[in-house]
Design a protein around this motif. Structure first.
Motif, PDB file in Angstrom:
ATOM      1  N   LYS A   1      -5.594   0.863   2.493  1.00  0.00           N
ATOM      2  CA  LYS A   1      -6.152   1.062   1.421  1.00  0.00           C
ATOM      3  C   LYS A   1      -7.558   2.394   1.275  1.00  0.00           C
ATOM      4  O   LYS A   1      -6.705   3.070   0.195  1.00  0.00           O
ATOM      5  N   ASN A   2      -8.044   1.915   2.244  1.00  0.00           N
ATOM      6  CA  ASN A   2      -8.604   4.018   2.142  1.00  0.00           C
ATOM      7  C   ASN A   2      -7.873   5.090   2.506  1.00  0.00           C
ATOM      8  O   ASN A   2      -8.534   6.145   2.351  1.00  0.00           O
ATOM      9  N   LEU A   3      -6.530   4.783   2.803  1.00  0.00           N
ATOM     10  CA  LEU A   3      -5.429   5.681   2.980  1.00  0.00           C
ATOM     11  C   LEU A   3      -4.599   5.701   2.297  1.00  0.00           C
ATOM     12  O   LEU A   3      -3.354   6.695   2.310  1.00  0.00           O
ATOM     13  N   SER A   4      -4.364   5.476   1.128  1.00  0.00           N
ATOM     14  CA  SER A   4      -3.051   5.350  -0.031  1.00  0.00           C
ATOM     15  C   SER A   4      -3.737   5.496  -1.647  1.00  0.00           C
ATOM     16  O   SER A   4      -5.361   5.476  -1.997  1.00  0.00           O
TER      17      SER A   4
ATOM     18  N   THR B   1      -3.895   5.028  -4.741  1.00  0.00           N
ATOM     19  CA  THR B   1      -5.096   3.835  -6.107  1.00  0.00           C
ATOM     20  C   THR B   1      -4.476   3.352  -6.771  1.00  0.00           C
ATOM     21  O   THR B   1      -3.266   4.127  -7.233  1.00  0.00           O
TER      22      THR B   1
ATOM     23  N   THR C   1      -2.881  12.949   4.487  1.00  0.00           N
ATOM     24  CA  THR C   1      -4.379  11.887   4.669  1.00  0.00           C
ATOM     25  C   THR C   1      -5.155  12.675   5.862  1.00  0.00           C
ATOM     26  O   THR C   1      -6.563  12.118   6.036  1.00  0.00           O
TER      27      THR C   1
ATOM     28  N   PRO D   1      -4.929   9.929  -2.260  1.00  0.00           N
ATOM     29  CA  PRO D   1      -5.966  10.024  -0.977  1.00  0.00           C
ATOM     30  C   PRO D   1      -6.014  11.526  -0.488  1.00  0.00           C
ATOM     31  O   PRO D   1      -5.477  12.665  -0.743  1.00  0.00           O
ATOM     32  N   GLY D   2      -7.985  11.881  -0.522  1.00  0.00           N
ATOM     33  CA  GLY D   2      -7.798  12.760   0.186  1.00  0.00           C
ATOM     34  C   GLY D   2      -7.507  14.327  -0.889  1.00  0.00           C
ATOM     35  O   GLY D   2      -6.654  14.059  -2.093  1.00  0.00           O
TER      36      GLY D   2
ATOM     37  N   HIS E   1       0.766  -1.099  -0.264  1.00  0.00           N
ATOM     38  CA  HIS E   1       0.194   0.414   0.346  1.00  0.00           C
ATOM     39  C   HIS E   1       0.501   1.449  -0.236  1.00  0.00           C
ATOM     40  O   HIS E   1       1.699   1.203   1.239  1.00  0.00           O
TER      41      HIS E   1
END
Length: 478
Positions: free
Chosen positions: A379-382, A384, A352, A390-391, A264
């Motif tokens: 995964k939600n912080l990384s 894609t 993040t 992210p963000g 990640h």
């Protein structure tokens, strides 16, 4: 040491430092106890640092030598377990102790790199050629000796010199026509005499043959520089150097957490100012996400990093992968089996809006029994796979290095186009800075902005930030 609710984490400190305040804060925020094993601090810190650590940690043990050994780690684990402590994992940010962290986690049954892979990563000569054989690097390396030094200078190409196993850019520099073997021996002599850094230049047993900046976050040293197993690399005063093809392009770092063989990429930092001197490389300023790369180029970088990790069989851990990008191609500088130094971890938190890299590394070790759940969090912080960050945040930080001399005054400049979210000044009036082939950290400052404002704010912040920390040196008496 109290045995009540004694679930905790073993932290390895070198000479009393190594981000201990940050690590202990990360551990205690999870309701865990902090157990610190430190090597003996330098003389000027022997009275203050153990006491400072004792105020923060639940138990502190200081070894009799400046370098921790496997026996020190084994003995401390025995002592903790005999006292009823439930040690969940071991963590250190000092790369010179990364193999000891691996040893402790293996004993504790925690998934981590094994000692052999740690040693292989720290052998930069073998690593470079291994990736070249796999088609993941265009550069090759060989041992630096008086003979290979002369040969490369006759060839007239661009080459780079570095320790086979080093840290903190100590002794890394571009080869020039004026470089002499005496220069190399001088750097090796400095390394041998440096209590903090010396043994980080010895490849650990098990190979095919450890920013942590400043006196307030000292890294470590290990014993018997140049001794031990390993191939016959070039040696200057017991220290091994390599010379490799120069890797061109802009410099970046990928901050990666690997859980159960799934990588990640939680941040990509662009090193927007790098200074190469005769004895070291100073990494002055970083921005994330990168400003000079397209989304497609970032995606290609993520694919390349994933291939590097796969070839090296790195299936668990935290990695600071340094790379360069030129002409649509990615190439390696080095793979560090740890968090990046300076403000890399806080930069990840600011990027993040959540946990920093130290938090994520610790959580990856604590999540051994539920890797799938933690993988979803990562995964939600990384980034894609298509290179999307992210963000909406952008981070920028600058690191400041001191010049030789005695510091008369040092302070943070409050007249800046954007106020920082974090600043650290690591030296103080009266400190004496000596000339050295390793960087001497003065301080560091971190800013955060919205991505929509980046193009307006960053061009003004870049030059202004050069004066974010103001320093005055004593005049030499003539």
């Amino acid at each position: 040491m109290s045995t009540e609710n004694a679930t905790g984490v073993l932290l390895l400190s070198h000479v009393g430092f190594s981000f201990m305040e940050d690590l202990l804060g990360t551990v205690t925020a999870r309701g865990l106890k902090g157990y610190v094993l430190s090597s003996l601090p330098e003389p000027q810190h022997q009275a203050s640092r153990p006491a400072a650590l004792a105020d923060l940690a639940d138990d502190v043990r200081v070894s009799t030598g400046h370098v921790l050994t496997a026996r020190d780690v084994e003995d401390y684990l025995d002592r903790l377990q005999a006292a009823g402590a439930a040690v969940q994992c071991c963590l250190t940010v000092w790369e010179g102790y990364r193999h000891l962290m691996a040893l402790a986690n293996a004993r504790l049954g925690v998934p981590d790199l094994d000692e052999k892979r740690v040693a292989e990563l720290r052998d930069k000569l073998t690593l470079r050629n291994r990736l070249a054989d796999a088609g993941l690097s265009r550069a090759r390396a060989c041992a630096l000796t008086p003979q290979t030094l002369a040969e490369r200078q006759r060839e007239g190409g661009r080459y780079f010199v570095k320790p086979v196993s080093g840290i903190a850019s100590f002794g890394t520099f571009p080869l020039t026509a004026g470089t002499t073997w005496t220069d190399v021996e001088r750097i090796a002599a400095e390394a041998r005499s440096d209590t903090v850094y010396s043994s980080a230049f010895a490849v650990q047993p098990g190979a095919g043959s450890p920013v942590d900046p400043g006196p307030h976050t000292h890294p470590a040293a290990e014993e018997d520089v140049g001794a031990g197993a390993g191939p016959a690399h070039g040696r200057a005063g017991g220290m091994e150097f390599l010379v490799e093809d120069y890797v061109p392009g802009r410099e970046f770092s990928f901050e990666v957490i690997v859980v159960d063989a799934e990588p990640h990429v939680v941040a990509v930092h662009e090193k927007c100012q790098v200074t190469e001197t005769a004895g070291t490389v100073l990494e002055n300023a970083c921005v994330s996400p990168p400003t000079s790369l397209s989304q497609e180029e970032i995606a290609a970088g993520i694919r390349w990093v994933t291939s590097v990790l796969d070839v090296l069989d790195l299936d668990w851990g935290c990695f600071h992968v340094e790379a360069r990008h030129a002409a649509s191609d990615w190439d390696l500088i080095e793979v560090n089996p740890r968090v990046g130094g300076s403000l890399i971890s806080p930069s990840v938190a600011a990027l993040t809006g959540g946990p920093g890299l130290l938090d994520l590394w610790l959580d990856s070790l604590l999540a051994a029994g539920r890797p799938a759940d933690f993988g979803e969090t990562l995964k939600n912080l990384s980034f894609t796979a298509d290179g999307t960050a992210p963000g909406r945040n952008v981070t920028f930080f600058r690191v400041f290095f001191a010049d030789p001399g005695t510091i008369r005054a040092v302070e943070l400049n409050d007249d800046l186009p954007l106020q920082p979210v974090m600043s650290q000044i690591l030296l103080e009036p009266g400190d004496v800075v000596h000339s050295s082939s390793r960087e001497v950290f003065l301080g560091q400052v971190l800013w955060r902005m919205d991505r929509a404002d980046r193009d307006a704010v960053l061009p003004r912040l870049l030059p202004a930030s050069e004066h974010a920390i103001e320093i005055v040196y004593e005049r030499e008496r003539g």
